[in-house]
Structures are given as structure tokens and as C-alpha cells.
Design a protein around this motif. Structure first.
Motif, short mmCIF file in Angstrom:
data_model
loop_
_atom_site.label_atom_id
_atom_site.label_comp_id
_atom_site.label_asym_id
_atom_site.label_seq_id
_atom_site.Cartn_x
_atom_site.Cartn_y
_atom_site.Cartn_z
N GLY A 266 46.60 34.61 38.92
CA GLY A 266 46.51 33.93 37.65
C GLY A 266 45.13 33.25 37.40
N ILE A 267 44.71 32.88 38.36
CA ILE A 267 43.02 32.19 38.35
C ILE A 267 42.24 33.55 38.02
CG2 ILE A 267 41.32 31.10 39.34
CD1 ILE A 267 43.20 29.42 40.89
N THR A 268 42.10 34.45 38.92
CA THR A 268 41.38 35.60 38.60
C THR A 268 41.48 36.31 37.38
OG1 THR A 268 41.45 36.25 40.79
CG2 THR A 268 40.68 37.99 39.56
N ALA A 269 42.77 36.44 36.74
CA ALA A 269 42.89 36.98 35.37
C ALA A 269 42.40 35.94 34.26
CB ALA A 269 44.37 37.13 35.26
N CYS A 270 42.64 34.66 34.56
CA CYS A 270 41.91 33.70 33.54
C CYS A 270 40.36 34.10 33.51
CB CYS A 270 42.34 32.33 34.05
SG CYS A 270 41.38 31.03 33.40
N ALA A 271 39.68 33.94 34.91
CA ALA A 271 38.36 34.02 34.87
C ALA A 271 37.84 35.28 34.10
CB ALA A 271 37.99 34.14 36.17
N PHE A 272 38.35 36.62 34.45
CA PHE A 272 37.93 37.84 33.92
C PHE A 272 38.16 37.62 32.19
CE2 PHE A 272 37.57 39.17 38.13
CZ PHE A 272 36.69 40.61 38.00
N THR A 273 39.36 37.22 31.73
CA THR A 273 39.94 37.08 30.25
C THR A 273 38.61 36.19 29.56
OG1 THR A 273 41.92 37.20 30.77
CG2 THR A 273 41.59 36.32 28.87
N LEU A 274 38.08 35.07 30.35
CA LEU A 274 37.38 34.28 29.60
C LEU A 274 36.02 34.92 29.70
CD1 LEU A 274 38.40 30.78 30.77
CD2 LEU A 274 38.71 31.56 28.53
N ALA A 275 35.54 35.69 30.58
CA ALA A 275 34.38 36.32 30.91
C ALA A 275 34.16 37.28 29.73
CB ALA A 275 34.11 36.97 32.28
N ILE A 276 35.22 38.12 29.83
CA ILE A 276 35.20 39.46 28.74
C ILE A 276 35.05 38.86 27.42
CG2 ILE A 276 36.34 41.37 27.95
CD1 ILE A 276 37.14 41.89 31.01
N ALA B 80 48.74 33.88 28.83
CA ALA B 80 49.31 35.64 28.54
C ALA B 80 48.78 36.45 29.78
CB ALA B 80 48.82 36.23 27.46
N SER B 81 47.43 36.30 29.98
CA SER B 81 47.09 37.47 30.85
C SER B 81 47.26 36.78 32.39
CB SER B 81 45.36 37.48 30.69
OG SER B 81 44.74 36.18 31.07
N ALA B 82 47.28 35.51 32.74
CA ALA B 82 47.49 34.98 33.80
C ALA B 82 49.11 35.11 34.28
CB ALA B 82 47.13 33.16 33.83
N GLY B 83 49.90 35.07 33.28
CA GLY B 83 51.10 35.19 33.26
C GLY B 83 51.84 36.71 33.71
N ILE B 84 51.11 37.50 33.29
CA ILE B 84 51.17 38.95 33.62
C ILE B 84 50.67 39.07 34.97
CG2 ILE B 84 50.56 41.40 33.02
CD1 ILE B 84 50.14 40.59 29.85
N ALA B 85 49.41 38.81 35.31
CA ALA B 85 48.94 38.97 36.58
C ALA B 85 49.75 38.20 37.71
CB ALA B 85 47.45 38.29 36.55
N GLY B 86 50.29 37.04 37.49
CA GLY B 86 51.11 36.43 38.45
C GLY B 86 52.62 37.24 38.57
N LEU B 87 52.95 37.58 37.35
CA LEU B 87 54.15 38.61 37.68
C LEU B 87 54.06 39.59 38.45
CD1 LEU B 87 57.18 39.19 36.66
CD2 LEU B 87 56.21 40.15 34.78
N VAL B 88 52.99 40.53 38.16
CA VAL B 88 52.60 41.49 39.03
C VAL B 88 52.31 41.14 40.54
CG1 VAL B 88 50.60 43.44 39.35
CG2 VAL B 88 51.46 42.90 36.91
N ILE C 76 40.44 43.14 34.78
CA ILE C 76 39.56 43.52 33.64
C ILE C 76 40.37 44.22 32.62
CG2 ILE C 76 37.98 45.53 33.10
CD1 ILE C 76 36.61 44.95 35.93
N LEU C 77 41.36 44.80 32.75
CA LEU C 77 42.11 45.61 31.73
C LEU C 77 42.86 44.27 30.78
CD1 LEU C 77 43.79 48.37 33.43
CD2 LEU C 77 42.02 48.42 31.92
N LEU C 78 43.19 43.42 31.67
CA LEU C 78 44.01 42.31 30.76
C LEU C 78 42.71 41.52 30.10
CD1 LEU C 78 46.09 40.76 33.64
CD2 LEU C 78 47.09 41.77 31.64
N GLY C 79 41.78 41.39 30.61
CA GLY C 79 40.49 40.83 29.65
C GLY C 79 40.36 41.45 28.51
N PHE C 80 40.29 42.78 28.53
CA PHE C 80 40.05 43.47 27.14
C PHE C 80 41.07 43.43 26.24
CE2 PHE C 80 36.50 45.43 29.71
CZ PHE C 80 35.46 45.39 28.80
N ALA C 81 42.30 43.55 26.89
CA ALA C 81 43.42 43.71 26.07
C ALA C 81 43.57 42.10 25.30
CB ALA C 81 44.83 43.80 26.93
N MET C 82 43.21 40.96 25.98
CA MET C 82 43.41 39.76 25.27
C MET C 82 42.27 39.74 24.29
SD MET C 82 45.89 38.40 26.62
CE MET C 82 46.73 39.81 27.16
#
Length: 278
Positions: free
Chosen positions: A146-156, A194-202, A251-257
């Protein structure tokens, strides 16, 4: 931004150290334990900065002599008074997150991803919370994803308005560099959640694990991925799978967001995530 000189900055720092709670006296010795309560430090710095601005013109030539003493005693004392109450807030957050581990694994994974993504861009220490409540196993793995998804989402999402160094600092370092922007514009939490929830679920689906000492770091220092690797059988396939989870998917989640929330819905703007170098 406030343009404090050395004496003023030192006075504020002294007050923050006193109020942090990191220094403890045991058996006649002063012991440094951890980084202290971040919320209390922030509140103390705010009050100390106000005090410095108020006192400096009034003290005149006595500033060098009296300012550090007054700020350290008054602001530090107020911070010490507030410390038990801010610790109660942090403790309540920890207890709330601790209850998430009682949910069904998939729900738990999604909620842990969201909770720790929110923590990492807040004044509260995600690492401190994870260690305090003992986040282990799938809960730890989902938290890190979740944290990683957050980081990449904000970065992208901010890559077009921030420099290259600032962009990669989100996931090599910490996405907490966006804390001020997030608190200023709470709408930014939605793509992160949204991105963190998906990442945590996966993470929960694939039973990605970690330890209490690694949860809360995400991809920073490769601590999260390395902890996951240690929990797996190892080998090239494991490394590839971890890279897919901790780099490919975020990365995919970041571009999607970015597409959904910036380009399609125009719910937030890239300019909302500008980090100014001052």
C-alpha cells in the motif's frame, strides 16, 4: 520560508527535542529512545516558531542570551505538557489499525494497504505504528504494498511538475515529502487510497508477507521487498515476482490513477503536487 537565523533555528530545535519524548532519564542517565512523537514535535515547532517571531524584536541585544533559554523552556515545556495527549492520539490510531487485522484476509489486506498509505503521508510514523502493534505476516506485506503504491502514484502524478530527483525520491525515499500538499488538498487522498487498496488486496491474494520491523517502510531502502523475499522460498522467480509486485504493479497503478483522476475526471491537478525547492 520563515528565514530564521542560526540562533532562532537552534532555539526551535532545542524546544522540539525537549518536547519529542525521545529523551528519557533512567537511573540518572539520559537515554535517547527513537525519534519521538512526530505530532508533538510538529506542534511544538509551530508554537516555538511563533514565539521566536514574537520575542526577537522585543529582546533586542539580549536575543542571543535570552531567546534560546525562553523558547526552550516555554515552548519545550508546553510540548512536554502536550506529549501525553498526543501520544494518546497516536495510540488510538494504532489500536484502530490493529483491529483491521481481525478482518477476513482479503478485506484486511485492502484496508491495511489503505491505512498505511494514509499514514505515510501524515505526521504519524507508519513505522512506529507498525512496530507498536506488531504488524506481521500478510498484514505487513499488504501495508508495504500500500505504501509503495502510494509512493509511485504520487511520483507519477507529479512527474510533470517536479524534477527527476524529486520524483524518484517518492519511492526511493518516502512519499511523506507530499505531506503538506496532501493536508492542504485532501482530494489527493482519493487516488492514493484507490491505488493502495488495490495493491493491498493483491498482496493478500498472493499472501505477500513481511515483519513488524519492515512494515511501514514500503519500497524505501528496499526494506519491504527484502523482507518479502526472506519470507519466500527465494530464487530468480521470487525476485522477478517481487519486482513485479513492488515496481511493475505500482507503476501501472500510478499511470492509471493519473489518467483517471487528472486527465479524465480532472478531480485533482498536477500542480497540487508541486514540491517547491526553497
Amino acid at each position: 520560508m520563515l528565514k530564521f537565523n542560526l540562533i532562532q533555528s537552534g532555539s526551535i530545535t532545542a524546544a522540539a527535542m525537549i518536547a519529542s519524548g525521545a529523551f528519557q532519564v533512567k537511573n540518572g542517565q539520559i537515554i535517547l529512545s527513537g525519534s519521538g512523537d512526530v505530532i508533538n514535535i510538529a506542534l511544538t515547532i509551530f508554537f516555538a516558531a511563533f514565539l521566536v517571531k514574537f520575542l526577537t524584536p522585543k529582546l533586542g541585544s539580549y536575543t542571543v542570551l535570552l531567546l534560546p533559554l525562553i523558547v526552550a523552556v516555554v515552548a519545550g515545556g508546553v510540548g512536554q505538557f502536550m506529549l501525553p495527549y498526543t501520544k494518546m492520539v497516536t495510540g488510538a490510531v494504532g489500536q484502530t489499525i490493529g483491529t483491521l487485522t481481525n478482518f477476513q484476509p482479503l478485506v484486511m489486506g485492502m484496508l491495511m494497504g489503505i491505512a498505511f498509505a494514509a499514514l505515510i503521508v501524515s505526521p504519524i510514523s507508519s513505522v512506529g505504528i507498525a512496530m507498536a502493534i506488531g504488524v506481521e505476516g500478510i498484514a505487513s506485506g499488504s501495508a508495504n504494498l500500500g505504501i509503495t503504491a502510494c509512493a509511485f502514484t504520487l511520483a507519477i502524478m507529479s512527474s510533470k511538475v517536479n524534477g527527476f530527483g524529486t520524483t524518484i525520491a517518492h519511492f526511493i525515499g518516502t512519499p511523506k515529502i507530499q505531506m503538506a500538499n496532501m493536508l492542504k488538498n485532501p482530494r489527493l487522498f482519493l487516488p492514493v487510497i484507490a491505488s493502495a487498496g488495490i495493491a493491498g488486496l493483491v498482496g493478500a491474494i498472493f499472501e505477500i508477507s513481511g515483519t513488524a520491523n519492515s512494515a511501514g517502510f514500503g519500497s524505501a531502502g528496499l526494506i519491504g521487498p527484502m523482507a518479502t523475499y526472506q519470507e519466500m522460498a527465494g530464487g530468480p522467480l521470487a525476485i522477478g515476482f517481487i519486482m513485479l509486485l513492488f515496481a511493475g504493479m505500482p507503476i501501472l497503478l500510478g499511470f492509471a490513477m493519473r489518467y483517471i483522476f487528472i486527465q479524465k475526471l480532472q478531480f485533482v491537478r498536477e500542480e497540487d503536487l508541486v514540491i517547491e525547492d526553497k
